[in-house]
Motif scaffolding. Structure first.
Motif, PDB file in Angstrom:
ATOM      1  N   SER A  56       8.654  37.153  21.509  1.00  0.00           N
ATOM      2  CA  SER A  56       7.640  38.536  21.640  1.00  0.00           C
ATOM      3  C   SER A  56       8.099  39.935  21.829  1.00  0.00           C
ATOM      4  O   SER A  56       7.746  40.591  21.323  1.00  0.00           O
ATOM      5  CB  SER A  56       6.118  38.322  22.732  1.00  0.00           C
ATOM      6  N   ALA A  57       9.109  39.358  23.267  1.00  0.00           N
ATOM      7  CA  ALA A  57      10.238  40.889  23.108  1.00  0.00           C
ATOM      8  C   ALA A  57      11.088  41.063  22.502  1.00  0.00           C
ATOM      9  O   ALA A  57      12.502  41.681  22.516  1.00  0.00           O
ATOM     10  CB  ALA A  57      10.351  40.495  24.480  1.00  0.00           C
ATOM     11  N   GLY A  58      11.749  40.652  21.456  1.00  0.00           N
ATOM     12  CA  GLY A  58      13.044  40.916  20.374  1.00  0.00           C
ATOM     13  C   GLY A  58      14.001  39.753  21.189  1.00  0.00           C
ATOM     14  O   GLY A  58      15.349  39.905  20.657  1.00  0.00           O
ATOM     15  N   LEU A  59      13.708  38.721  21.816  1.00  0.00           N
ATOM     16  CA  LEU A  59      14.668  38.304  22.358  1.00  0.00           C
ATOM     17  C   LEU A  59      15.540  36.607  20.899  1.00  0.00           C
ATOM     18  O   LEU A  59      14.643  37.033  20.598  1.00  0.00           O
ATOM     19  CB  LEU A  59      15.047  37.584  24.001  1.00  0.00           C
ATOM     20  N   ARG A  60      16.796  37.362  20.708  1.00  0.00           N
ATOM     21  CA  ARG A  60      17.995  36.920  19.952  1.00  0.00           C
ATOM     22  C   ARG A  60      17.717  35.441  20.112  1.00  0.00           C
ATOM     23  O   ARG A  60      17.428  34.774  21.334  1.00  0.00           O
ATOM     24  CB  ARG A  60      18.680  37.240  19.716  1.00  0.00           C
ATOM     25  N   GLY A  61      18.122  34.151  19.123  1.00  0.00           N
ATOM     26  CA  GLY A  61      17.589  33.215  19.805  1.00  0.00           C
ATOM     27  C   GLY A  61      19.050  32.081  20.236  1.00  0.00           C
ATOM     28  O   GLY A  61      18.829  31.378  20.957  1.00  0.00           O
ATOM     29  N   ARG A  62      20.082  33.240  19.708  1.00  0.00           N
ATOM     30  CA  ARG A  62      21.439  33.085  20.723  1.00  0.00           C
ATOM     31  C   ARG A  62      21.620  32.294  21.611  1.00  0.00           C
ATOM     32  O   ARG A  62      22.610  31.595  22.608  1.00  0.00           O
ATOM     33  CB  ARG A  62      22.769  33.600  20.140  1.00  0.00           C
ATOM     34  N   ARG A  91       0.970  18.917  39.339  1.00  0.00           N
ATOM     35  CA  ARG A  91       1.789  17.700  38.369  1.00  0.00           C
ATOM     36  C   ARG A  91       1.074  17.894  37.117  1.00  0.00           C
ATOM     37  O   ARG A  91       1.779  16.841  36.498  1.00  0.00           O
ATOM     38  CB  ARG A  91       1.453  17.260  39.667  1.00  0.00           C
ATOM     39  N   ARG A  92      -0.296  17.738  36.870  1.00  0.00           N
ATOM     40  CA  ARG A  92      -0.970  16.932  35.476  1.00  0.00           C
ATOM     41  C   ARG A  92      -0.738  18.213  34.545  1.00  0.00           C
ATOM     42  O   ARG A  92      -0.708  19.137  34.997  1.00  0.00           O
ATOM     43  CB  ARG A  92      -2.399  16.954  35.542  1.00  0.00           C
ATOM     44  N   ILE A  93      -0.193  18.140  33.158  1.00  0.00           N
ATOM     45  CA  ILE A  93       0.451  17.362  32.017  1.00  0.00           C
ATOM     46  C   ILE A  93      -0.053  18.790  31.473  1.00  0.00           C
ATOM     47  O   ILE A  93      -0.378  19.684  30.892  1.00  0.00           O
ATOM     48  CB  ILE A  93       0.547  16.901  31.011  1.00  0.00           C
ATOM     49  N   ASP A  94      -1.757  18.570  31.892  1.00  0.00           N
ATOM     50  CA  ASP A  94      -2.148  19.053  31.053  1.00  0.00           C
ATOM     51  C   ASP A  94      -3.021  20.461  31.338  1.00  0.00           C
ATOM     52  O   ASP A  94      -3.037  21.392  30.713  1.00  0.00           O
ATOM     53  CB  ASP A  94      -3.850  18.266  30.880  1.00  0.00           C
ATOM     54  N   ARG A  95      -3.064  20.824  32.911  1.00  0.00           N
ATOM     55  CA  ARG A  95      -2.764  21.373  33.551  1.00  0.00           C
ATOM     56  C   ARG A  95      -1.727  22.748  33.529  1.00  0.00           C
ATOM     57  O   ARG A  95      -1.767  24.076  33.835  1.00  0.00           O
ATOM     58  CB  ARG A  95      -2.919  21.995  35.531  1.00  0.00           C
ATOM     59  N   ILE A  96      -0.539  22.156  33.768  1.00  0.00           N
ATOM     60  CA  ILE A  96       0.557  22.859  33.506  1.00  0.00           C
ATOM     61  C   ILE A  96       0.879  23.263  32.198  1.00  0.00           C
ATOM     62  O   ILE A  96       1.181  24.787  31.928  1.00  0.00           O
ATOM     63  CB  ILE A  96       2.185  21.687  33.143  1.00  0.00           C
ATOM     64  N   VAL A  97       0.486  23.102  30.461  1.00  0.00           N
ATOM     65  CA  VAL A  97       0.178  23.004  29.401  1.00  0.00           C
ATOM     66  C   VAL A  97      -0.791  23.990  28.943  1.00  0.00           C
ATOM     67  O   VAL A  97      -0.088  25.024  28.981  1.00  0.00           O
ATOM     68  CB  VAL A  97       0.127  22.502  28.668  1.00  0.00           C
ATOM     69  N   GLY A  98      -1.870  24.430  29.835  1.00  0.00           N
ATOM     70  CA  GLY A  98      -3.212  25.493  30.063  1.00  0.00           C
ATOM     71  C   GLY A  98      -2.714  25.943  30.708  1.00  0.00           C
ATOM     72  O   GLY A  98      -2.954  27.247  30.261  1.00  0.00           O
ATOM     73  N   VAL A  99      -2.171  26.062  31.992  1.00  0.00           N
ATOM     74  CA  VAL A  99      -1.644  27.306  32.502  1.00  0.00           C
ATOM     75  C   VAL A  99      -0.713  27.711  31.762  1.00  0.00           C
ATOM     76  O   VAL A  99      -0.952  29.309  31.719  1.00  0.00           O
ATOM     77  CB  VAL A  99      -1.505  26.871  33.937  1.00  0.00           C
ATOM     78  N   ALA A 100       0.381  27.748  31.533  1.00  0.00           N
ATOM     79  CA  ALA A 100       1.028  28.187  30.923  1.00  0.00           C
ATOM     80  C   ALA A 100       1.019  28.828  29.271  1.00  0.00           C
ATOM     81  O   ALA A 100       1.724  30.176  29.281  1.00  0.00           O
ATOM     82  CB  ALA A 100       2.457  27.290  30.575  1.00  0.00           C
ATOM     83  N   GLU A 101       0.307  28.141  28.336  1.00  0.00           N
ATOM     84  CA  GLU A 101      -0.673  28.754  27.157  1.00  0.00           C
ATOM     85  C   GLU A 101      -1.095  29.794  27.948  1.00  0.00           C
ATOM     86  O   GLU A 101      -0.695  31.312  27.043  1.00  0.00           O
ATOM     87  CB  GLU A 101      -1.721  27.287  27.152  1.00  0.00           C
ATOM     88  N   GLY A 102      -1.995  30.032  29.002  1.00  0.00           N
ATOM     89  CA  GLY A 102      -2.601  31.071  29.057  1.00  0.00           C
ATOM     90  C   GLY A 102      -2.019  32.333  29.813  1.00  0.00           C
ATOM     91  O   GLY A 102      -2.136  33.938  29.074  1.00  0.00           O
ATOM     92  N   VAL A 103      -0.592  32.456  30.124  1.00  0.00           N
ATOM     93  CA  VAL A 103       0.140  32.892  30.823  1.00  0.00           C
ATOM     94  C   VAL A 103       1.185  33.414  29.941  1.00  0.00           C
ATOM     95  O   VAL A 103       2.036  34.844  29.494  1.00  0.00           O
ATOM     96  CB  VAL A 103       1.892  32.956  31.806  1.00  0.00           C
ATOM     97  N   ALA A 104       1.556  32.943  28.855  1.00  0.00           N
ATOM     98  CA  ALA A 104       2.408  33.044  27.853  1.00  0.00           C
ATOM     99  C   ALA A 104       1.956  33.837  26.858  1.00  0.00           C
ATOM    100  O   ALA A 104       2.141  34.690  26.218  1.00  0.00           O
ATOM    101  CB  ALA A 104       3.291  32.100  26.841  1.00  0.00           C
ATOM    102  N   GLY A 105       0.113  34.104  26.658  1.00  0.00           N
ATOM    103  CA  GLY A 105      -0.279  35.107  26.016  1.00  0.00           C
ATOM    104  C   GLY A 105      -1.150  35.852  27.197  1.00  0.00           C
ATOM    105  O   GLY A 105      -1.967  36.536  26.163  1.00  0.00           O
ATOM    106  N   MET A 106      -0.519  36.599  27.604  1.00  0.00           N
ATOM    107  CA  MET A 106      -1.238  37.645  28.649  1.00  0.00           C
ATOM    108  C   MET A 106      -0.318  38.718  28.049  1.00  0.00           C
ATOM    109  O   MET A 106       1.151  38.710  26.920  1.00  0.00           O
ATOM    110  CB  MET A 106      -0.582  37.509  29.653  1.00  0.00           C
ATOM    111  N   SER A 107      -0.922  39.527  27.292  1.00  0.00           N
ATOM    112  CA  SER A 107       0.049  41.119  27.016  1.00  0.00           C
ATOM    113  C   SER A 107       1.166  41.650  28.041  1.00  0.00           C
ATOM    114  O   SER A 107       1.275  40.970  29.125  1.00  0.00           O
ATOM    115  CB  SER A 107      -1.294  42.344  26.901  1.00  0.00           C
ATOM    116  N   ARG A 108       2.356  42.053  27.893  1.00  0.00           N
ATOM    117  CA  ARG A 108       3.613  43.077  29.235  1.00  0.00           C
ATOM    118  C   ARG A 108       2.165  43.075  30.333  1.00  0.00           C
ATOM    119  O   ARG A 108       2.554  43.208  31.141  1.00  0.00           O
ATOM    120  CB  ARG A 108       4.135  43.578  28.619  1.00  0.00           C
ATOM    121  N   GLU A 109       1.282  44.358  29.971  1.00  0.00           N
ATOM    122  CA  GLU A 109       0.102  44.979  31.327  1.00  0.00           C
ATOM    123  C   GLU A 109      -0.080  43.939  31.385  1.00  0.00           C
ATOM    124  O   GLU A 109      -0.387  44.319  33.260  1.00  0.00           O
ATOM    125  CB  GLU A 109      -0.483  45.779  30.564  1.00  0.00           C
ATOM    126  N   GLU A 110      -0.833  42.666  31.400  1.00  0.00           N
ATOM    127  CA  GLU A 110      -1.477  41.634  31.818  1.00  0.00           C
ATOM    128  C   GLU A 110      -0.552  41.013  32.823  1.00  0.00           C
ATOM    129  O   GLU A 110      -1.022  40.681  34.059  1.00  0.00           O
ATOM    130  CB  GLU A 110      -2.653  41.034  30.659  1.00  0.00           C
TER     131      GLU A 110
END
Length: 137
Positions: A56-62, A91-110
């Motif tokens: 989302s910040a424009g980092l290239r795949g390479r 430790r729990r995968i469902d929490r890891i995924v849920g929290v990671a999804e929330g942080v990834a969905g944040m705006s840059r300011e947030e």
């Protein structure tokens, strides 16, 4: 010229190309150095969310697929560090995924706001409660 923290990100892969570790290193303004590293399952589950943040910040795949560490802007680095620090103790995968999804969905300011808040006592815990309700199912 203004000074800012310097962030680097490194992705470690096995011979088959699977991600085995994700690391964000920071050289802060006080001359300190800190590293947040996720290995094993945590790294595997967080990799897609980290890639989403970087893309989302424009980092290239390479850069993402290179075995060499790559530099991140201070804002992007703070977002990536926040993502790794927030899920690291979980430790729990469902929490890891849920929290990671929330942080990834944040705006840059947030993400910048929460990055600053996590330096305070109980900041990471407050963020985790906000993102997953604090349930210990």
């Amino acid at each position: 010229m203004t000074r800012s923290e310097r962030y680097t990100c490194a992705i470690t892969r096995d011979r088959d190309g699977r991600i085995t570790a994700v690391e964000v290193a920071v050289d802060d303004l006080d001359g300190g150095h800190r590293v947040v590293r996720l290995e094993g399952e945590r790294a595997t589950h967080v990799a897609a969310f980290l890639q989403e943040v970087l893309r989302s910040a424009g980092l290239r795949g390479r850069q993402w697929t290179s075995p060499k560490p790559f530099a991140l802007s201070p804002t992007l680095g703070a977002h990536a560090e926040l993502l790794l620090r927030t899920v690291k103790p979980l430790r729990r995968i469902d929490r890891i995924v849920g929290v990671a999804e929330g942080v990834a969905g944040m705006s840059r300011e947030e993400a910048s706001y929460w990055h600053a808040q996590t330096r305070r006592r109980h900041g990471l815990k407050a963020l985790r409660v906000l993102l997953d309700g604090g349930y210990r199912r």
